[in-house]
Motif scaffolding. Structure first.
Motif, short mmCIF file in Angstrom:
data_model
loop_
_atom_site.label_atom_id
_atom_site.label_comp_id
_atom_site.label_asym_id
_atom_site.label_seq_id
_atom_site.Cartn_x
_atom_site.Cartn_y
_atom_site.Cartn_z
N MET A 1 -2.18 -0.66 -7.01
CA MET A 1 -1.50 -1.20 -5.87
C MET A 1 -2.53 -1.40 -4.78
O MET A 1 -3.42 -0.58 -4.59
CB MET A 1 -0.40 -0.22 -5.43
CG MET A 1 0.17 -0.53 -4.08
SD MET A 1 1.42 0.66 -3.59
CE MET A 1 2.86 -0.27 -3.92
N VAL A 2 -2.39 -2.45 -4.03
CA VAL A 2 -3.22 -2.72 -2.86
C VAL A 2 -2.29 -2.87 -1.68
O VAL A 2 -1.28 -3.56 -1.76
CB VAL A 2 -4.06 -4.00 -3.06
CG1 VAL A 2 -4.79 -4.36 -1.80
CG2 VAL A 2 -5.02 -3.85 -4.23
N VAL A 3 -2.60 -2.19 -0.58
CA VAL A 3 -1.77 -2.25 0.62
C VAL A 3 -2.56 -2.97 1.71
O VAL A 3 -3.75 -2.74 1.87
CB VAL A 3 -1.38 -0.83 1.09
CG1 VAL A 3 -0.54 -0.90 2.35
CG2 VAL A 3 -0.63 -0.11 -0.01
N GLN A 4 -1.87 -3.84 2.44
CA GLN A 4 -2.54 -4.60 3.49
C GLN A 4 -1.63 -4.66 4.70
O GLN A 4 -0.42 -4.84 4.58
CB GLN A 4 -2.84 -6.01 2.99
CG GLN A 4 -3.59 -6.87 3.98
CD GLN A 4 -3.93 -8.24 3.39
OE1 GLN A 4 -3.28 -8.71 2.47
NE2 GLN A 4 -4.95 -8.85 3.93
N ASP A 5 -2.22 -4.46 5.89
CA ASP A 5 -1.42 -4.64 7.11
C ASP A 5 -1.82 -5.95 7.76
O ASP A 5 -2.67 -6.68 7.28
CB ASP A 5 -1.54 -3.43 8.04
CG ASP A 5 -2.92 -3.32 8.69
OD1 ASP A 5 -3.69 -4.30 8.66
OD2 ASP A 5 -3.23 -2.25 9.23
N ASN A 6 -1.19 -6.25 8.88
CA ASN A 6 -1.51 -7.50 9.56
C ASN A 6 -2.25 -7.25 10.87
O ASN A 6 -2.19 -8.05 11.78
CB ASN A 6 -0.24 -8.34 9.79
CG ASN A 6 0.77 -7.61 10.66
OD1 ASN A 6 0.55 -6.48 11.08
ND2 ASN A 6 1.90 -8.26 10.91
N GLY A 7 -2.96 -6.11 10.95
CA GLY A 7 -3.64 -5.74 12.19
C GLY A 7 -5.00 -6.37 12.38
O GLY A 7 -5.62 -6.22 13.41
N GLY A 9 -9.10 -7.27 11.00
CA GLY A 9 -10.23 -6.44 10.60
C GLY A 9 -10.17 -6.12 9.12
O GLY A 9 -9.60 -6.85 8.31
N ASN A 10 -10.78 -4.97 8.75
CA ASN A 10 -10.76 -4.53 7.35
C ASN A 10 -9.43 -3.82 7.11
O ASN A 10 -9.32 -2.61 7.27
CB ASN A 10 -11.94 -3.61 7.07
CG ASN A 10 -12.05 -3.25 5.61
OD1 ASN A 10 -11.32 -3.78 4.78
ND2 ASN A 10 -12.96 -2.34 5.29
N ASP A 11 -8.41 -4.57 6.73
CA ASP A 11 -7.04 -4.04 6.65
C ASP A 11 -6.49 -4.00 5.23
O ASP A 11 -5.29 -3.96 5.03
CB ASP A 11 -6.11 -4.84 7.55
CG ASP A 11 -6.10 -6.32 7.19
OD1 ASP A 11 -6.82 -6.73 6.26
OD2 ASP A 11 -5.35 -7.07 7.83
N THR A 12 -7.37 -4.03 4.23
CA THR A 12 -6.93 -3.95 2.83
C THR A 12 -7.46 -2.67 2.22
O THR A 12 -8.65 -2.37 2.31
CB THR A 12 -7.44 -5.17 2.03
OG1 THR A 12 -6.96 -6.36 2.65
CG2 THR A 12 -6.95 -5.11 0.60
N SER A 13 -6.57 -1.90 1.59
CA SER A 13 -6.98 -0.63 0.99
C SER A 13 -7.73 -0.88 -0.30
O SER A 13 -7.69 -1.96 -0.88
CB SER A 13 -5.75 0.23 0.70
OG SER A 13 -5.00 -0.34 -0.35
N LEU A 14 -8.41 0.17 -0.78
CA LEU A 14 -8.97 0.14 -2.11
C LEU A 14 -7.82 0.23 -3.10
O LEU A 14 -6.73 0.70 -2.78
CB LEU A 14 -9.93 1.31 -2.32
CG LEU A 14 -11.16 1.34 -1.40
CD1 LEU A 14 -11.94 2.63 -1.62
CD2 LEU A 14 -12.04 0.13 -1.66
N ILE A 15 -8.04 -0.20 -4.33
CA ILE A 15 -7.00 -0.13 -5.36
C ILE A 15 -6.70 1.34 -5.66
O ILE A 15 -7.61 2.14 -5.85
CB ILE A 15 -7.44 -0.86 -6.64
CG1 ILE A 15 -7.56 -2.36 -6.35
CG2 ILE A 15 -6.46 -0.59 -7.78
CD1 ILE A 15 -8.09 -3.17 -7.52
N GLN A 16 -5.42 1.68 -5.67
CA GLN A 16 -4.97 3.04 -5.94
C GLN A 16 -4.00 3.00 -7.12
O GLN A 16 -3.18 2.11 -7.23
CB GLN A 16 -4.24 3.64 -4.73
CG GLN A 16 -5.10 3.75 -3.49
CD GLN A 16 -6.17 4.79 -3.64
OE1 GLN A 16 -5.91 5.89 -4.11
NE2 GLN A 16 -7.39 4.45 -3.26
N THR A 17 -4.09 3.99 -7.99
CA THR A 17 -3.17 4.13 -9.12
C THR A 17 -2.36 5.40 -8.91
O THR A 17 -2.91 6.43 -8.51
CB THR A 17 -3.95 4.24 -10.45
OG1 THR A 17 -4.74 3.06 -10.60
CG2 THR A 17 -3.00 4.36 -11.63
N PHE A 18 -1.07 5.33 -9.16
CA PHE A 18 -0.22 6.50 -9.02
C PHE A 18 0.93 6.41 -10.01
O PHE A 18 1.18 5.37 -10.59
CB PHE A 18 0.28 6.68 -7.59
CG PHE A 18 1.03 5.49 -7.06
CD1 PHE A 18 2.41 5.43 -7.16
CD2 PHE A 18 0.36 4.43 -6.47
CE1 PHE A 18 3.11 4.34 -6.68
CE2 PHE A 18 1.05 3.33 -5.99
CZ PHE A 18 2.42 3.28 -6.08
#
Length: 60
Positions: A1-7, A9-18
Protein backbone atom coordinates in the motif's frame (compact mmCIF):
# COMPACT_ATOMS: atom_id res chain seq x y z
CA UNK A 1 0.00 0.00 0.00
CA UNK A 2 1.20 3.52 -0.71
CA UNK A 3 -0.34 6.48 1.13
CA UNK A 4 -0.24 10.01 -0.22
CA UNK A 5 -1.55 13.29 1.15
CA UNK A 6 -2.20 16.51 -0.71
CA UNK A 7 0.09 18.69 1.43
CA UNK A 8 2.81 19.08 -1.17
CA UNK A 9 6.48 18.23 -0.90
CA UNK A 10 7.58 14.64 -0.30
CA UNK A 11 4.09 13.36 0.57
CA UNK A 12 4.23 9.73 -0.60
CA UNK A 13 5.06 6.96 1.85
CA UNK A 14 7.35 4.04 1.19
CA UNK A 15 5.57 0.82 0.21
CA UNK A 16 4.26 -0.97 3.30
CA UNK A 17 2.92 -4.52 3.57
CA UNK A 18 0.52 -5.55 6.31
CA UNK A 19 -2.02 -8.24 7.16
CA UNK A 20 -5.70 -7.69 7.96
CA UNK A 21 -7.38 -10.44 9.98
CA UNK A 22 -11.18 -10.66 9.96
CA UNK A 23 -12.60 -12.65 12.87
CA UNK A 24 -16.00 -14.29 12.67
CA UNK A 25 -18.69 -12.40 14.58
CA UNK A 26 -22.35 -13.28 15.08
CA UNK A 27 -22.10 -16.63 13.32
CA UNK A 28 -25.22 -18.68 14.02
CA UNK A 29 -24.86 -21.86 16.05
CA UNK A 30 -25.16 -25.14 14.15
CA UNK A 31 -24.91 -28.90 14.54
CA UNK A 32 -24.88 -32.08 12.49
CA UNK A 33 -27.50 -34.79 12.92
CA UNK A 34 -28.01 -38.45 12.16
CA UNK A 35 -30.78 -37.66 9.66
CA UNK A 36 -34.40 -38.77 9.60
CA UNK A 37 -35.34 -41.64 11.86
CA UNK A 38 -37.87 -44.34 10.91
CA UNK A 39 -40.00 -46.12 13.46
CA UNK A 40 -40.53 -49.82 12.84
CA UNK A 41 -44.05 -49.62 14.32
CA UNK A 42 -46.41 -46.74 14.99
CA UNK A 43 -46.29 -45.27 18.47
CA UNK A 44 -47.46 -42.03 20.00
CA UNK A 45 -45.04 -42.18 22.90
CA UNK A 46 -41.84 -40.11 23.07
CA UNK A 47 -38.81 -41.65 21.39
CA UNK A 48 -35.13 -41.11 22.20
CA UNK A 49 -32.36 -41.23 19.62
CA UNK A 50 -29.01 -41.07 21.40
CA UNK A 51 -26.41 -38.78 19.80
CA UNK A 52 -28.85 -37.63 17.10
CA UNK A 53 -27.47 -34.09 17.36
CA UNK A 54 -23.69 -33.87 17.24
CA UNK A 55 -20.72 -31.77 16.09
CA UNK A 56 -21.96 -28.62 17.80
CA UNK A 57 -20.60 -25.25 16.65
CA UNK A 58 -21.65 -22.60 19.14
CA UNK A 59 -21.28 -19.60 16.81
CA UNK A 60 -19.22 -16.53 17.43
Amino acid sequence: MVVQDNGGGNDTSLIQTFTITVDAVNDPPSFSNLGNQTLSTWTNSPQTVNNWANTFIFGG
